[in-house]
Design a protein around this motif. Structure first.
Motif, PDB file in Angstrom:
ATOM      1  N   ASP B  66       0.846  -1.073  -0.057  1.00 47.19           N
ATOM      2  CA  ASP B  66      -0.098   0.186   0.133  1.00 47.19           C
ATOM      3  C   ASP B  66       0.827   1.374   0.109  1.00 47.19           C
ATOM      4  O   ASP B  66       0.654   2.327  -0.565  1.00 47.19           O
ATOM      5  N   CYS B  99      -4.310  -0.644   6.085  1.00 48.12           N
ATOM      6  CA  CYS B  99      -4.452   0.643   5.297  1.00 48.12           C
ATOM      7  C   CYS B  99      -5.498   0.285   4.281  1.00 48.12           C
ATOM      8  O   CYS B  99      -6.007  -0.986   3.919  1.00 48.12           O
ATOM      9  N   PRO B 198      -2.152   6.391   6.054  1.00 50.78           N
ATOM     10  CA  PRO B 198      -1.417   5.057   6.150  1.00 50.78           C
ATOM     11  C   PRO B 198      -0.136   4.961   7.267  1.00 50.78           C
ATOM     12  O   PRO B 198       0.111   6.302   7.837  1.00 50.78           O
TER      13      PRO B 198
END
Lengths: 260, 236
Positions: B66, B99, B198
């Motif tokens: 991610d 995330c 994140p």
């Protein structure tokens, strides 16, 4: 209020258009779908279950009371007026029977679901010889128990006006009990079946071949009579089955079956 | 340019869904596809070959996928715009569930399999709760009652989510999804932000140090019984 559903033709496995113009099924009517394996029986009821709008492999279209169903019906199975019992005999949800039914009742917007949950488990237990308790995990129920539970759930919690049953005869459950209950309701019931008793008991038979509807037959008087006789025979076979399952040996002369 | 970000655990049916979307739009729009994965991905070659669309892939390697996705998103948008793409589809690797790869524009789609387990929607956190649309796949494998139970669990996590069910291999009942994609707004690249926060992902473990135990690491590390304030760890 659902008075009827209409199925408009799609295409068979070779891409040829189906020959019927439309099939209409009415509330309170029982229908069976018959034909060899792979002929498209399950696809036919799945089209109804998904309220297909030319967006399934068969490209059929399904109407409710003559109209295209509204979007929310199509995309939210918990408000869809249809309950389908698939051939599936396995649950993956890591929940007890009571928890499973509680979440399903919540999905179906049933308030104070305690009573209906108990009723559903009790009804399921009339369909199967092996007792289901409220604390049984649905993941460890046997095939017969799972189906019995799902049918009871469809009748009482799903409480849908249209019920689709895919080969209920395979599950080792008491077919007779289920047919009795379903015949008393005002629901529209479709059976996918290989069982002549179920096929002859329904008012209409839809014959499938190569992914398409081949023809629709209405039950005639001889068949009604034949169904009654077969039902008697089926009961005897049922008694025999339960005896064998329980480990009995047959010594009684009444079970001396003559095939000639 | 329209943007669709597809997330979901491995083997949920993300690529099968992507193929249906591509099949539906390939004659109407110019499509580009990015696959983010960690070790191996073939989807880009498959899609390029079968549907003749622009594709790219990136292996995140030692970086969290991610995290990698966030970093390359800017480059991908530039690449797609330069190629006059109408619809950009980004498929995430969908691994750690900390995330979500969704941004504040376009559509964020989470793909969940009917057999992924009843607690999956809760465990998947931001991947479900920050998505716009949930697509439940493999519906031919479970009973209708169980599908309804899973959908209820998804709604418990995200009451406003738009839910759809499909057999992604056959592409059943996806017309509503197609209309949502078709009617989605073109994105404005200068105002694109991640929906969720994140993690920083800059600790010694993230960059591939293999040692075990506290004395070998520093960075943003959580102790088993640690307090929040001890997060910024400087090594022993």
């Amino acid at each position: 209020m659902i008075r009827e559903i209409t199925i408009l033709p799609g295409y068979d496995k070779n891409g040829a258009a189906e020959s019927f113009s439309s099939i209409t099924l009415k509330a309170g009517e029982t229908t069976s779908i018959v034909g060899p394996t792979g002929s498209g029986k399950t696809a036919f009821i799945t089209d109804i279950e998904l309220l297909a709008q030319k967006d399934t492999t068969t490209r059929r279209q399904v109407l409710i009371n003559g109209d295209i169903p509204k979007d929310p019906y199509r995309y939210n199975p918990s408000i869809r007026p249809i309950a389908m019992i698939t051939q599936n005999t396995k649950c993956f949800a890591d929940l007890s029977t009571e928890e499973f039914l509680e979440v399903h009742a919540r999905a179906r917007k049933i308030k104070n679901s305690k009573a209906v949950i108990t009723e559903t488990i009790d009804l399921a237990n009339t369909f199967t010889g092996e007792k289901i308790t409220n604390i049984s995990k649905v993941t460890v129920l046997s095939g017969g128990q799972t189906r019995a539970l799902l049918i009871a759930d469809a009748l009482l919690i799903g409480a849908a006006p249209i019920i689709l049953l895919d080969e209920i005869e395979n599950a080792g459950i008491f077919k007779q009990e289920i047919i009795n209950i379903i015949q008393k309701t005002s629901k529209m019931v479709l059976f996918v079946t290989h069982d002549p008793v179920i096929a002859l008991l329904t008012k209409k038979r839809i014959i499938m071949e190569n992914g398409a509807v081949k023809k629709v037959i209405f039950q005639n008087e001889t068949e009604t009579q034949a169904a009654e006789n077969l039902l008697e025979l089926d009961k005897r076979v049922g008694i025999l089955r339960e005896k064998l399952r329980a480990g009995y040996e047959l010594t009684d002369d009444s079970f001396r079956v003559k095939f000639a | 340019m329209k943007l669709v970000v597809i997330a979901g655990p491995p083997s949920a049916g993300k690529t099968a869904l992507t193929k249906q979307i591509v099949k539906n739009f390939k004659d109407k729009m110019k499509i580009a596809y990015l696959k983010i994965d960690v070790v191996k991905a073939y989807e880009d070659q498959e899609l390029a070959k079968d549907y003749n669309i622009l594709t790219k892939k990136i292996y995140s390697g030692d970086l969290c996928p991610d995290h990698a996705g966030v970093m390359v998103l800017g480059d991908v948008l530039e690449w797609a715009e330069k190629n006059k793409v109408d619809l950009l589809i980004i498929e995430s690797a969908g691994l750690c569930l900390r995330c979500s790869p969704y941004v504040n524009q376009g559509l964020g789609i989470v793909v969940l399999s009917s057999i992924s387990g009843i607690h999956a929607p809760e465990k998947m956190g931001a991947m479900v709760s920050l998505s716009d649309i949930a697509i439940v796949t493999k519906i031919d494998l479970v009973s209708q009652a169980e599908r309804e139970v899973l959908i209820q669990k998804i709604k418990d996590v995200h009451p406003q989510i738009i839910l759809m069910e499909t057999n992604a291999l056959q592409g059943t009942s996806l017309t509503y999804l197609y209309s949502l994609i078709e009617n989605s707004q073109d994105i404005d690249r200068n105002n694109l932000f991640l929906k969720g926060n994140p993690p920083l992902g800059t600790c010694t473990i993230c960059i591939g140090k293999k040692d075990i135990g506290w004395k070998n690491h520093f960075g943003v590390i959580k102790k088993l019984d640690g307090q929040i304030t001890e997060y910024l760890y400087r090594g022993e």
